[in-house]
Every structure is written in C-alpha cells, then in structure tokens.
Scaffold this active site. Structure first.
Site, short mmCIF file in Angstrom:
data_model
loop_
_atom_site.label_atom_id
_atom_site.label_comp_id
_atom_site.label_asym_id
_atom_site.label_seq_id
_atom_site.Cartn_x
_atom_site.Cartn_y
_atom_site.Cartn_z
N ARG A 284 -10.43 0.26 9.95
CA ARG A 284 -9.85 -1.03 10.33
C ARG A 284 -10.93 -2.00 10.80
O ARG A 284 -10.67 -3.19 10.94
CB ARG A 284 -8.82 -0.85 11.45
CG ARG A 284 -7.57 -0.12 11.01
CD ARG A 284 -6.59 0.00 12.17
NE ARG A 284 -5.42 0.81 11.84
CZ ARG A 284 -4.32 0.34 11.28
NH1 ARG A 284 -4.22 -0.93 11.01
NH2 ARG A 284 -3.31 1.14 11.02
N ARG B 75 13.67 -6.87 5.27
CA ARG B 75 13.74 -5.44 5.01
C ARG B 75 14.80 -4.77 5.89
O ARG B 75 14.86 -4.99 7.09
CB ARG B 75 12.36 -4.82 5.29
CG ARG B 75 12.05 -3.58 4.53
CD ARG B 75 10.56 -3.34 4.40
NE ARG B 75 9.80 -3.41 5.64
CZ ARG B 75 8.47 -3.24 5.68
NH1 ARG B 75 7.80 -2.97 4.59
NH2 ARG B 75 7.84 -3.34 6.83
N ARG C 136 0.37 -8.78 14.10
CA ARG C 136 -0.31 -7.79 13.27
C ARG C 136 -1.22 -8.46 12.24
O ARG C 136 -2.30 -7.96 11.94
CB ARG C 136 0.73 -6.90 12.57
CG ARG C 136 1.52 -6.03 13.53
CD ARG C 136 2.59 -5.23 12.81
NE ARG C 136 2.00 -4.18 11.97
CZ ARG C 136 2.71 -3.46 11.10
NH1 ARG C 136 4.01 -3.68 10.94
NH2 ARG C 136 2.12 -2.52 10.39
N ARG D 196 13.77 -2.43 11.49
CA ARG D 196 12.81 -1.87 12.43
C ARG D 196 12.36 -2.94 13.42
O ARG D 196 12.32 -4.13 13.09
CB ARG D 196 11.59 -1.30 11.69
CG ARG D 196 11.94 -0.09 10.86
CD ARG D 196 10.70 0.58 10.29
NE ARG D 196 9.88 -0.33 9.49
CZ ARG D 196 8.93 0.07 8.66
NH1 ARG D 196 8.68 1.35 8.51
NH2 ARG D 196 8.22 -0.80 7.97
N LYS E 45 0.83 -1.21 0.00
CA LYS E 45 0.00 0.00 0.00
C LYS E 45 0.87 1.26 0.00
O LYS E 45 0.58 2.23 -0.71
CB LYS E 45 -0.93 0.03 1.22
CG LYS E 45 -1.87 -1.15 1.31
CD LYS E 45 -2.90 -0.97 2.41
CE LYS E 45 -2.31 -0.73 3.78
NZ LYS E 45 -1.51 -1.88 4.27
#
Length: 258
Positions: free
Chosen positions: A118, A157, A201, A190, A43
């Site tokens: 959400r 990542r 999540r 991160r 996104k």
C-alpha cells in the site's frame, strides 16, 4: 499444481480432478502479480479469474494475518501482540508472512498480491524479499477508474448476508428492492459502503498507494487497465497483459541462460 503436495490426503472422488488440474498447471508459466486499485475498482472480481487461469495463489494480507495468528506461527504470535496493543502490524512482519505464504505448494506457479503493498516503503521491502529468492514482481495491474464512478458502484451495492450474494440498485438490482431473489430475506448495505467512508478510503489510496504505481512504473512493469469497463472487457484486458508478462519473463530468463 504442486508435485510436492501429497495425493494421499485427497479423497478418491476428487483424485482425478486434482490430477487433471496438476497436468494443466504444469504447462503454465510462473507469474508474480500485484493488483492495485481503489476500493470498488473490480480487483475482487478479477483475482479469482486470474488465479484459476494461471494456477496462482491469491494472497490477501488481511486473510494471511488472520491465518498466521490462528495457526500461532512465530510471526503470527508477533502480529497478535501488536494487534492486542492496538498497534499496526509492522511492514517487516507482513513481508515475513508473505514470504512464508509463497513457500507453500499452492504458490509454486506464483502469486497474486491484493491489498499489498500500500506504500512505497512496503513495495521496497517486498522487492528486497523477492530479490533474495532470485525473483521479482512480473506485472502490476493498475485498475484505473474515476472516483465518481466508484461512488456510484459502491453506494448502490446490496448484500445477502448469509449467502454473500450481491446486488446493485442500478447495475444488478434484485427483483424486489431490498429483498434477496432466492430466499426473500432482507438485503443489507455494508457499513463501509457509504459515500463518507468511500471518500476517506479514496483519500488514503491517492495519498499512500498511487505513489506505488509510480514506483513500479519506473521499473517498467505497470499495466494500465480500464476498470470502468464491463467485467468481461476488463477480464480480456487482464489476460492480454498477463500473457505479455509471461513472454517478457521468458525472454529475460532465456537471456540470463545465454
């Protein structure tokens, strides 16, 4: 894009660019889009492309909340009070902040909502607010992707903190593992980019947000995207679905006039 925004505040060097941008945006159809997808589905990659192509404003609820709090707007003050108490900001407050945001000149052609709604309750409140304005969501872009692919994407990542440059250990590795190509400084991962955090999540996404897709599917406005494809392929899909939304919106508006 917004004729109501004064040109007096724009530096002369940028004036021609701004005028050309407004001319281009004047011909663009209005759009109100929602991007739905789990973390890592792409996104964030696609939203700037959609924003620039269709002259929309990008509304990320986290950014809007922080901006409202910093500006000390009435809703921002209420949001800060809730956050200071360790409470969640209510759905009504968030919708109110979105309502304020879409009145800005930059949102004249429409908006992209990212990170909201959400839950189905949030979707219902958003729809109620838009209905009062005589409008509605044109298209919900569902970034569909398998959980296993997301884990590979996210856990690989790496980020250069000061510049924001991103790398991926498999898909876009740095020349030297763990080192930024430009500065030679160390890269970091991160805290959220771990398999354990992703699992949590994703569970929240499947439990809370997937029903939102069903809710909008019943309204006939959901477009399925193959988010596991390369970014340029997904971009082409997004543009195709967005054009379809424009044609449908135009035909419905014409029927109302007739």
């Amino acid at each position: 894009m917004a004729s109501s925004a004064s040109l007096e505040d724009i530096p002369s060097m940028d004036l021609m660019t701004e005028l050309l941008r407004r001319m281009k945006c004047a011909t663009k159809p209005d759009k109100r889009l929602i991007l739905v997808g789990p973390p890592g589905s792409g996104k964030g990659t696609q939203s700037p492309i959609i924003k620039d192509e269709y002259c929309l404003c990008h509304l990320a609820t986290g950014d809007m909340l922080r901006a409202a709090v910093a500006a000390k707007t009435p809703l921002g003050i209420k949001a800060k009070e809730a956050m200071d108490k360790g409470e969640l900001v209510s759905d009504d407050l968030v919708v109110g902040i979105i309502d304020e945001a879409i009145k800005k000149p930059s949102c004249q052609k429409g908006f992209i909502l990212d990170g909201f709604p959400r839950t189905v309750v949030q979707a219902e409140k958003l729809d109620e607010m838009l209905a009062k304005k005589g409008t509605k969501v044109d298209k919900v872009l569902n970034f569909a992707i398998d959980d296993a692919i997301l884990e590979e994407r996210i856990t690989g990542r790496w980020i250069h903190p000061s510049s924001g440059r991103t790398y991926h250990s498999k898909f876009a590795p740095s020349k030297v593992p763990g080192i930024d190509d430009v500065t030679g400084e160390p890269l970091i991962q991160r805290k959220d980019d771990t398999a354990a955090v992703l699992k949590s999540r994703l569970e929240a996404f499947h439990r809370q947000t997937e029903p939102v897709i069903d809710y909008y599917s019943k309204k006939g406005v959901v477009a399925q995207l193959h988010a596991d494809k390369p970014p340029n392929v997904v971009t082409a899909e997004v543009q195709k679905k967005a054009r379809q939304a424009s044609c449908l919106s135009f035909l419905m508006h014409k029927q109302q006039i007739l």
